[in-house]
Enzyme design. Structure first.
Site, PDB file in Angstrom:
ATOM      1  N   ARG A  17      25.250 -19.006 -56.448  1.00 17.98           N
ATOM      2  CA  ARG A  17      24.906 -20.055 -55.479  1.00 17.98           C
ATOM      3  C   ARG A  17      25.231 -21.445 -55.997  1.00 17.98           C
ATOM      4  O   ARG A  17      24.502 -22.410 -55.753  1.00 17.98           O
ATOM      5  CB  ARG A  17      23.430 -19.974 -55.073  1.00 17.98           C
ATOM      6  CG  ARG A  17      23.003 -18.654 -54.454  1.00 17.98           C
ATOM      7  CD  ARG A  17      21.570 -18.775 -53.966  1.00 17.98           C
ATOM      8  NE  ARG A  17      20.936 -17.497 -53.772  1.00 17.98           N
ATOM      9  CZ  ARG A  17      20.926 -16.790 -52.639  1.00 17.98           C
ATOM     10  NH1 ARG A  17      21.583 -17.248 -51.594  1.00 17.98           N
ATOM     11  NH2 ARG A  17      20.290 -15.648 -52.560  1.00 17.98           N
ATOM     12  N   LYS A  46      25.533 -20.029 -39.907  1.00 14.43           N
ATOM     13  CA  LYS A  46      24.781 -21.169 -40.411  1.00 14.43           C
ATOM     14  C   LYS A  46      25.084 -21.381 -41.887  1.00 14.43           C
ATOM     15  O   LYS A  46      25.469 -20.452 -42.594  1.00 14.43           O
ATOM     16  CB  LYS A  46      23.273 -20.974 -40.200  1.00 14.43           C
ATOM     17  CG  LYS A  46      22.663 -19.814 -40.974  1.00 14.43           C
ATOM     18  CD  LYS A  46      21.177 -19.700 -40.708  1.00 14.43           C
ATOM     19  CE  LYS A  46      20.540 -18.605 -41.544  1.00 14.43           C
ATOM     20  NZ  LYS A  46      20.577 -18.861 -42.997  1.00 14.43           N
ATOM     21  N   LYS A  75      17.884 -14.725 -43.002  1.00 16.41           N
ATOM     22  CA  LYS A  75      19.055 -14.854 -43.860  1.00 16.41           C
ATOM     23  C   LYS A  75      18.890 -16.045 -44.797  1.00 16.41           C
ATOM     24  O   LYS A  75      18.208 -17.015 -44.483  1.00 16.41           O
ATOM     25  CB  LYS A  75      20.323 -15.018 -43.006  1.00 16.41           C
ATOM     26  CG  LYS A  75      20.682 -13.763 -42.216  1.00 16.41           C
ATOM     27  CD  LYS A  75      21.082 -12.638 -43.144  1.00 16.41           C
ATOM     28  CE  LYS A  75      21.394 -11.342 -42.422  1.00 16.41           C
ATOM     29  NZ  LYS A  75      20.193 -10.633 -41.933  1.00 16.41           N
ATOM     30  N   ASP A  76      19.565 -15.951 -45.950  1.00 18.98           N
ATOM     31  CA  ASP A  76      19.446 -16.946 -47.013  1.00 18.98           C
ATOM     32  C   ASP A  76      19.769 -18.357 -46.516  1.00 18.98           C
ATOM     33  O   ASP A  76      20.659 -18.549 -45.692  1.00 18.98           O
ATOM     34  CB  ASP A  76      20.396 -16.607 -48.164  1.00 18.98           C
ATOM     35  CG  ASP A  76      20.156 -15.208 -48.711  1.00 18.98           C
ATOM     36  OD1 ASP A  76      20.675 -14.262 -48.091  1.00 18.98           O
ATOM     37  OD2 ASP A  76      19.474 -15.074 -49.729  1.00 18.98           O
ATOM     38  N   LYS A  77      19.049 -19.330 -47.083  1.00 21.60           N
ATOM     39  CA  LYS A  77      19.323 -20.731 -46.769  1.00 21.60           C
ATOM     40  C   LYS A  77      20.551 -21.233 -47.525  1.00 21.60           C
ATOM     41  O   LYS A  77      21.451 -21.838 -46.935  1.00 21.60           O
ATOM     42  CB  LYS A  77      18.107 -21.597 -47.113  1.00 21.60           C
ATOM     43  CG  LYS A  77      18.338 -23.089 -46.896  1.00 21.60           C
ATOM     44  CD  LYS A  77      17.091 -23.907 -47.243  1.00 21.60           C
ATOM     45  CE  LYS A  77      17.347 -25.390 -47.019  1.00 21.60           C
ATOM     46  NZ  LYS A  77      16.146 -26.213 -47.350  1.00 21.60           N
TER      47      LYS A  77
END
Length: 344
Positions: A17, A46, A75-77
């Protein structure tokens, strides 16, 4: 706790990330929309946003209550993610024209049913790991083993809260030290507590060299929630296990008796005894006993090695069943740091 590895602790070290585009997730629905009905399903993308933020903007722009807007999974930010969002909308009412800040609408269509949590079948991942140290020569054989056997199906760190304290909060809730009135927050603490017991059972099985068919095991049929106990571990069971037709299963603790037997039952009872406060709290909360696969098959695994003087990276692409954690795959490949999380 330090959880055991089925492929051995990896030598590679790196980080994930480092940028949103380095962590991409896409829902695989498993069926086509039927093109009719009073629900509009939106396929959205997104970046740097939570699913909740997207739902809240849908609610503001359409006037539909947020609680009536459907989704299949959070879902992951810190990622680029593609998922379905469902809006209840009468057929006779003109479709809303939407311009959203939290996401892009890639396409939409009508469907006769509302989108519910857990509807999608799988998630597709593409993840770039920035490497800091380690021998790249050994990674391909490790990845080949992962493609063949899968990985340990641990619940990932996301299940335990951003700061990893959801289990402690659950214990305080069970003992009365912490009052929790919010239903959603209470559910998060219960899930974390139950997942902790599962992870400990799985960890002990690997440590004791029991990550293989063992007399007393409850096996799950691949791709289903059905399970059975084999009367003996014969060649047929071993062959079905090696081919991926059946999977080892672990305890999702709750009210009821375990169907496992022998040393597997004994191992599960050891973990329950050590975590008696959690176990009693889960029963009192009304959770029913269930099973979850101890193995996580990794489908369509492919990889690209980037080995430049100023840039070493590994890009992984794979597919997992819904409800599984990509971090369970990553931890078997590399000792990684998630740069978006606080160091423990």
């Amino acid at each position: 706790m330090d959880l055991a590895y089925i492929h051995g602790k990896p030598e590679l070290q790196g980080s994930i990330r480092n940028a949103n585009q380095d962590f991409q997730v896409e829902e695989v629905l498993g069926f086509e929309l039927d093109g009719q009905g009073e629900h509009i399903w939106y396929w959205i993308e997104k970046e740097g946003q939570t699913t909740n933020a997207v739902i809240k903007e849908f609610a503001r722009k359409t006037g539909v209550q947020a609680k009536k807007i459907g989704y299949s999974g959070m879902k992951d930010k810190y990622a680029i993610t593609r998922q379905w969002i469902c809006l209840p909308w009468p057929i006779k009412k003109a479709d809303p024209i939407l311009s959203l800040e939290t996401c892009k609408i890639l396409r939409c269509g009508r469907h006769s049913k509302k989108l519910k949590i857990g509807t999608h079948k799988k998630n597709k991942f593409k993840i770039k790991i920035q490497l800091n140290s380690g021998d790249l020569n050994s990674v391909e054989s490790r990845l080949t083993s992962i493609a063949n056997l899968g990985v340990a199906n641990y619940f990932g760190e996301q299940r335990f809260g951003r700061d990893g304290d959801n289990v402690d909060s659950a214990i305080k809730m069970f003992t009365g030290e912490k009052k929790v009135f919010d239903r959603k927050l209470r559910g998060m603490f219960l899930s974390a507590a139950r997942s902790e017991i599962f992870n400990q059972v799985l960890n002990k099985r690997i440590e004791r060299n029991l990550f293989q068919p063992t007399l007393g095991d409850a096996f799950m049929l691949s791709g289903s929630n059905s399970f059975f106990v084999a009367e003996e571990i014969d060649d047929a069971i071993i062959q079905r296990f090696n081919s991926g037709d059946i999977l080892l299963s672990g305890l999702m603790f709750g009210e009821g008796e375990s169907i496992t037997q022998g040393q597997i039952l004994q191992l599960e009872q050891e973990v329950i005894e050590v975590n008696k406060v959690i176990a009693d709290g889960l029963v009192e909360a009304g959770l029913k006993q269930d099973r979850r696969s101890l193995q996580l098959p990794v489908e369509d695994l492919s990889w690209e090695l980037i080995d430049k003087q100023d840039n070493q990276a590994l890009v992984l692409s794979f597919v997992l069943s819904a409800g599984s954690f990509a971090t369970s795959v990553l931890r078997e490949v590399v000792q990684y740091q998630d740069v978006t999380r606080k160091p423990s």
